[in-house]
Scaffold this motif. Structure first.
Motif, PDB file in Angstrom:
ATOM      1  N   THR A 126       0.838  -1.192   0.000  1.00 47.07           N
ATOM      2  CA  THR A 126       0.000   0.000   0.000  1.00 47.07           C
ATOM      3  C   THR A 126       0.876   1.247   0.000  1.00 47.07           C
ATOM      4  O   THR A 126       2.102   1.172   0.076  1.00 47.07           O
ATOM      5  N   ALA A 127       0.224   2.402  -0.069  1.00 43.39           N
ATOM      6  CA  ALA A 127       0.971   3.661  -0.001  1.00 43.39           C
ATOM      7  C   ALA A 127       1.691   3.818   1.336  1.00 43.39           C
ATOM      8  O   ALA A 127       2.671   4.558   1.435  1.00 43.39           O
ATOM      9  N   ARG A 134      -0.876  -8.972   5.352  1.00 42.38           N
ATOM     10  CA  ARG A 134      -0.321  -9.273   6.675  1.00 42.38           C
ATOM     11  C   ARG A 134      -0.825  -8.244   7.693  1.00 42.38           C
ATOM     12  O   ARG A 134      -0.181  -7.966   8.690  1.00 42.38           O
ATOM     13  N   ASP A 135      -2.004  -7.689   7.424  1.00 48.90           N
ATOM     14  CA  ASP A 135      -2.553  -6.612   8.244  1.00 48.90           C
ATOM     15  C   ASP A 135      -3.963  -6.934   8.731  1.00 48.90           C
ATOM     16  O   ASP A 135      -4.720  -6.042   9.097  1.00 48.90           O
ATOM     17  N   GLU A 143      -7.504   0.375   3.948  1.00 49.36           N
ATOM     18  CA  GLU A 143      -7.997  -0.665   3.050  1.00 49.36           C
ATOM     19  C   GLU A 143      -8.241  -1.973   3.807  1.00 49.36           C
ATOM     20  O   GLU A 143      -9.193  -2.703   3.513  1.00 49.36           O
ATOM     21  N   SER A 144      -7.393  -2.250   4.787  1.00 44.71           N
ATOM     22  CA  SER A 144      -7.574  -3.451   5.610  1.00 44.71           C
ATOM     23  C   SER A 144      -8.823  -3.329   6.475  1.00 44.71           C
ATOM     24  O   SER A 144      -9.608  -4.276   6.611  1.00 44.71           O
ATOM     25  N   ALA A 230      -2.624 -13.088   8.143  1.00 43.04           N
ATOM     26  CA  ALA A 230      -3.145 -13.001   6.780  1.00 43.04           C
ATOM     27  C   ALA A 230      -4.666 -12.949   6.759  1.00 43.04           C
ATOM     28  O   ALA A 230      -5.346 -13.568   7.586  1.00 43.04           O
ATOM     29  N   PHE A 231      -5.202 -12.228   5.791  1.00 42.54           N
ATOM     30  CA  PHE A 231      -6.659 -12.138   5.671  1.00 42.54           C
ATOM     31  C   PHE A 231      -7.278 -13.474   5.316  1.00 42.54           C
ATOM     32  O   PHE A 231      -8.333 -13.845   5.841  1.00 42.54           O
ATOM     33  N   GLY A 232      -6.652 -14.214   4.405  1.00 48.18           N
ATOM     34  CA  GLY A 232      -7.233 -15.490   4.012  1.00 48.18           C
ATOM     35  C   GLY A 232      -7.436 -16.420   5.184  1.00 48.18           C
ATOM     36  O   GLY A 232      -8.516 -17.005   5.362  1.00 48.18           O
TER      37      GLY A 232
END
Length: 410
Positions: A126-127, A134-135, A143-144, A230-232
């Motif tokens: 990301t910016a 990993r957030d 965004e997370s 991880a999001f997944g």
């Protein structure tokens, strides 16, 4: 399993409805926003990126089963974003029983570009220079936070996490490039199988069965070690059946247009399977039969070349470097390995039996038309750029400049 009439129809229909704007992966957020304007489906700005770019969600269908799909969580992974626009084209332009059944049975929520700041630079992060995948716990990125909120609000039965992977992954310890890879992510350290994860695995088996008819032995499966950030993994833990799809490589299809087409097909087939429950017949043995991703490939493998009196193999990789404000790229090569590489393969392989490797400095008179730096003219070196000549009996036969064969000037 043979391709059904529906599968063949989808492949045929694709050529009629694919989005013509996409010829390269390096498109911008503004390009996507313009493309979304033509769709009559419900569109919503569900949040902004760190730099203030609108993040869109498109909703279609009215069924009771909620499904969430997102792409470009990593800004330089755009293959599925293109496929999502193709899918939207298909649903808007096609009227048949297949479309009606899906829209009546499912409610689809599609986020084509979750990391528009990264997409603008065509970089992974990301910016804020954070890997969003990993957030999932710290939720540092806006965004997370947005993705977490979408999961909480929609409570999707199924979620699709759409990515691109390194083109040098192989499907098992083979020469076969992993064009598409899957993972039913683990939800705990013990990598156990609960109902949610099992459903994700079964849907993956449905998609794999179709792909094996089209790209046999070119499908991989990621190892399922639990990644607590991880999001997944966490979305699986939070109660949604999470399906990870990774678009890898397919020979010289550097812009991944063929893999975009395969994404279109397998996502629609997955939605159909979810809608009618066809996935329920699949089992863990079907999933385990998909070979795990390995790294047994070089971009270019030179076999059996005479280098300073000894016969060796040379493994060369080429990484993309953004140019022109990340609207295009050029390759930057590196000599990844030298020696006995008999247990590896090349996406491109050249058998150099009978050839001698020579420095470019031996052929200065013919290099005037090429942009070769002085430091790249000398002896081939490990972890340096791949520039060299291949000769027979002192005669120049082949030139390799920055890891690619180029025509020898006449």
């Amino acid at each position: 399993m043979e391709l059904t009439l529906t599968d063949l129809d989808l492949l045929s229909d694709y050529e009629k409805i694919k989005e013509p704007f996409f010829t390269k992966r390096r498109f911008k957020h503004a390009d996507l926003v313009k493309l979304l304007e033509k769709f009559s489906f419900e569109k919503e700005v569900v949040g902004q990126s760190f730099e203030g770019r609108d993040i869109y969600k498109v909703k279609l269908g009215s069924g009771k089963t909620e499904v969430l799909l997102w792409s470009q969580m990593h800004g330089n992974e755009a293959t599925a974003t293109m496929a999502i626009v193709d899918i939207l084209n298909y649903f808007q332009e096609t009227s048949n029983g297949f479309v009606e059944d899906i829209l009546n049975g499912l409610t689809l929520h599609l986020v084509p570009m979750l990391n528009p700041d990264g997409a603008e630079r065509f970089i992974r992060r990301t910016a804020q220079q954070i890997d969003m995948n990993r957030d999932a716990l710290a939720l540092v990125c806006p965004e997370s936070k947005l993705l977490k909120k979408l999961q909480e609000d929609i409570k999707p039965a199924f979620s699709f996490n759409l990515h691109d992977q390194n083109v040098r992954y192989s499907a098992g310890a083979t020469k076969n490039q992993a064009a598409i890879s899957f993972l039913a992510t683990a939800y705990n350290e013990a990598t156990e199988w609960n109902e949610n994860r099992t459903k994700a695995m079964q849907v993956i088996c449905e998609m794999n069965a179709v792909l094996q008819q089209i790209i046999p032995d070119k499908v991989g499966r990621f190892s399922d070690e639990f990644e607590p950030r991880a999001f997944g993994d966490n979305i699986q833990k939070w109660g949604s059946s999470l399906i990870l799809i990774e678009s890898g490589g397919y020979g010289t299809d550097h812009e991944k247009m063929y893999l975009r087409k395969l994404n279109f097909l397998i996502i629609l087939k997955a939605l159909e399977s979810i809608n009618v429950g066809a996935y329920k017949t699949k089992n863990l043995a079907d999933y385990s039969a998909i070979p795990t991703n390995q790294k047994y490939l070089f971009d270019l493998l030179i076999r059996n070349v005479n280098m300073e009196g000894e016969t060796v193999d040379i493994g060369i990789n080429k990484d993309e470097v953004n140019i022109e404000k990340a609207t295009d790229f050029e390759f930057n090569s590196i000599v990844e390995d030298i020696g006995d590489l008999s247990t590896f393969w090349g996406i491109e392989t050249f058998d150099a039996t009978g050839y001698t490797l020579s420095p470019l400095s031996d052929f200065l008179e013919i290099l005037t038309s090429f942009k070769v730096k002085k430091e790249d003219l000398g002896r081939l070196e490990f972890e340096k750029k791949a520039n060299f000549a291949l000769t027979k009996n002192g005669e120049l036969c082949h030139l390799v400049l920055n890891g690619e064969f180029v025509a020898v000037p006449s």
